[in-house]
Design a protein around this motif. Sequence first.
Motif, PDB file in Angstrom:
ATOM      1  N   ASN A  46       3.221  -3.896   2.025  1.00 22.86           N
ATOM      2  CA  ASN A  46       4.267  -4.044   3.039  1.00 22.86           C
ATOM      3  C   ASN A  46       4.504  -5.515   3.357  1.00 22.86           C
ATOM      4  O   ASN A  46       5.646  -5.950   3.523  1.00 22.86           O
ATOM      5  CB  ASN A  46       3.907  -3.284   4.314  1.00 22.86           C
ATOM      6  N   LYS A  47       3.439  -6.294   3.426  1.00 20.97           N
ATOM      7  CA  LYS A  47       3.552  -7.727   3.707  1.00 20.97           C
ATOM      8  C   LYS A  47       4.299  -8.431   2.571  1.00 20.97           C
ATOM      9  O   LYS A  47       5.185  -9.242   2.817  1.00 20.97           O
ATOM     10  CB  LYS A  47       2.158  -8.332   3.886  1.00 20.97           C
ATOM     11  N   ILE A  48       3.957  -8.106   1.343  1.00 22.45           N
ATOM     12  CA  ILE A  48       4.647  -8.701   0.195  1.00 22.45           C
ATOM     13  C   ILE A  48       6.126  -8.320   0.226  1.00 22.45           C
ATOM     14  O   ILE A  48       6.995  -9.159  -0.022  1.00 22.45           O
ATOM     15  CB  ILE A  48       3.997  -8.251  -1.134  1.00 22.45           C
ATOM     16  N   GLU A  83       7.831 -10.524   2.829  1.00 22.25           N
ATOM     17  CA  GLU A  83       7.875 -11.930   2.455  1.00 22.25           C
ATOM     18  C   GLU A  83       8.846 -12.179   1.297  1.00 22.25           C
ATOM     19  O   GLU A  83       9.558 -13.172   1.286  1.00 22.25           O
ATOM     20  CB  GLU A  83       6.489 -12.431   2.063  1.00 22.25           C
ATOM     21  N   GLN A  84       8.854 -11.301   0.328  1.00 23.88           N
ATOM     22  CA  GLN A  84       9.664 -11.494  -0.873  1.00 23.88           C
ATOM     23  C   GLN A  84      11.030 -10.834  -0.776  1.00 23.88           C
ATOM     24  O   GLN A  84      11.843 -10.949  -1.675  1.00 23.88           O
ATOM     25  CB  GLN A  84       8.918 -10.951  -2.104  1.00 23.88           C
ATOM     26  N   GLN A  85      11.269 -10.119   0.295  1.00 23.69           N
ATOM     27  CA  GLN A  85      12.512  -9.390   0.515  1.00 23.69           C
ATOM     28  C   GLN A  85      12.813  -8.421  -0.633  1.00 23.69           C
ATOM     29  O   GLN A  85      13.941  -8.258  -1.062  1.00 23.69           O
ATOM     30  CB  GLN A  85      13.672 -10.363   0.738  1.00 23.69           C
ATOM     31  N   HIS A  86      11.741  -7.803  -1.119  1.00 25.91           N
ATOM     32  CA  HIS A  86      11.844  -6.759  -2.135  1.00 25.91           C
ATOM     33  C   HIS A  86      11.114  -5.536  -1.605  1.00 25.91           C
ATOM     34  O   HIS A  86      10.086  -5.654  -0.947  1.00 25.91           O
ATOM     35  CB  HIS A  86      11.193  -7.178  -3.454  1.00 25.91           C
ATOM     36  N   GLU A  87      11.642  -4.396  -1.921  1.00 28.07           N
ATOM     37  CA  GLU A  87      10.947  -3.183  -1.520  1.00 28.07           C
ATOM     38  C   GLU A  87       9.924  -2.818  -2.590  1.00 28.07           C
ATOM     39  O   GLU A  87      10.257  -2.714  -3.768  1.00 28.07           O
ATOM     40  CB  GLU A  87      11.928  -2.021  -1.346  1.00 28.07           C
ATOM     41  N   ILE A  88       8.687  -2.664  -2.169  1.00 30.15           N
ATOM     42  CA  ILE A  88       7.614  -2.249  -3.063  1.00 30.15           C
ATOM     43  C   ILE A  88       7.101  -0.917  -2.542  1.00 30.15           C
ATOM     44  O   ILE A  88       6.734  -0.799  -1.374  1.00 30.15           O
ATOM     45  CB  ILE A  88       6.463  -3.271  -3.094  1.00 30.15           C
ATOM     46  N   THR A  89       7.108   0.082  -3.377  1.00 37.94           N
ATOM     47  CA  THR A  89       6.560   1.375  -2.988  1.00 37.94           C
ATOM     48  C   THR A  89       5.356   1.684  -3.861  1.00 37.94           C
ATOM     49  O   THR A  89       5.196   1.125  -4.945  1.00 37.94           O
ATOM     50  CB  THR A  89       7.600   2.506  -3.116  1.00 37.94           C
ATOM     51  N   PHE A  90       4.534   2.563  -3.389  1.00 41.57           N
ATOM     52  CA  PHE A  90       3.358   2.948  -4.153  1.00 41.57           C
ATOM     53  C   PHE A  90       2.990   4.383  -3.831  1.00 41.57           C
ATOM     54  O   PHE A  90       3.353   4.912  -2.786  1.00 41.57           O
ATOM     55  CB  PHE A  90       2.172   2.028  -3.851  1.00 41.57           C
ATOM     56  N   SER A  91       2.294   4.986  -4.745  1.00 37.60           N
ATOM     57  CA  SER A  91       1.713   6.311  -4.557  1.00 37.60           C
ATOM     58  C   SER A  91       0.329   6.269  -5.186  1.00 37.60           C
ATOM     59  O   SER A  91       0.170   5.786  -6.304  1.00 37.60           O
ATOM     60  CB  SER A  91       2.560   7.386  -5.238  1.00 37.60           C
ATOM     61  N   ILE A  92      -0.655   6.759  -4.458  1.00 37.92           N
ATOM     62  CA  ILE A  92      -2.040   6.736  -4.943  1.00 37.92           C
ATOM     63  C   ILE A  92      -2.645   8.120  -4.766  1.00 37.92           C
ATOM     64  O   ILE A  92      -2.557   8.705  -3.685  1.00 37.92           O
ATOM     65  CB  ILE A  92      -2.892   5.710  -4.180  1.00 37.92           C
ATOM     66  N   GLY A  93      -3.244   8.632  -5.815  1.00 36.78           N
ATOM     67  CA  GLY A  93      -4.011   9.866  -5.748  1.00 36.78           C
ATOM     68  C   GLY A  93      -5.491   9.526  -5.733  1.00 36.78           C
ATOM     69  O   GLY A  93      -5.948   8.741  -6.557  1.00 36.78           O
TER      70      GLY A  93
END
Length: 75
Positions: A20-22, A25-35
């Motif tokens: 979320n911080k990245i 800061e970078q004005q890019h949306e980063i999503t993730f999914s972890i099992g």
Amino acid sequence: KNGTYSSATTKGKQIQEALNKISLEQQHEITFSIGVALQSKDISFQDLFNQADQALYYVKKSTKHNYMFYSPALS
């Protein structure tokens, strides 16, 4: 076992906060999914991997940008 869940939950939250911080800061949306699957003494690596994969599939299908622990109810 509670300590293991707690540790894994803490790590999941740390990953989420870092991404979320990245994103901000970078004005890019980063999503993730972890099992997440927790190892027991009587489980093979392949079974552990499959459990984590099932949890990953479920989180991708339902909520995204999150993590989920494997439970037998997902099978």
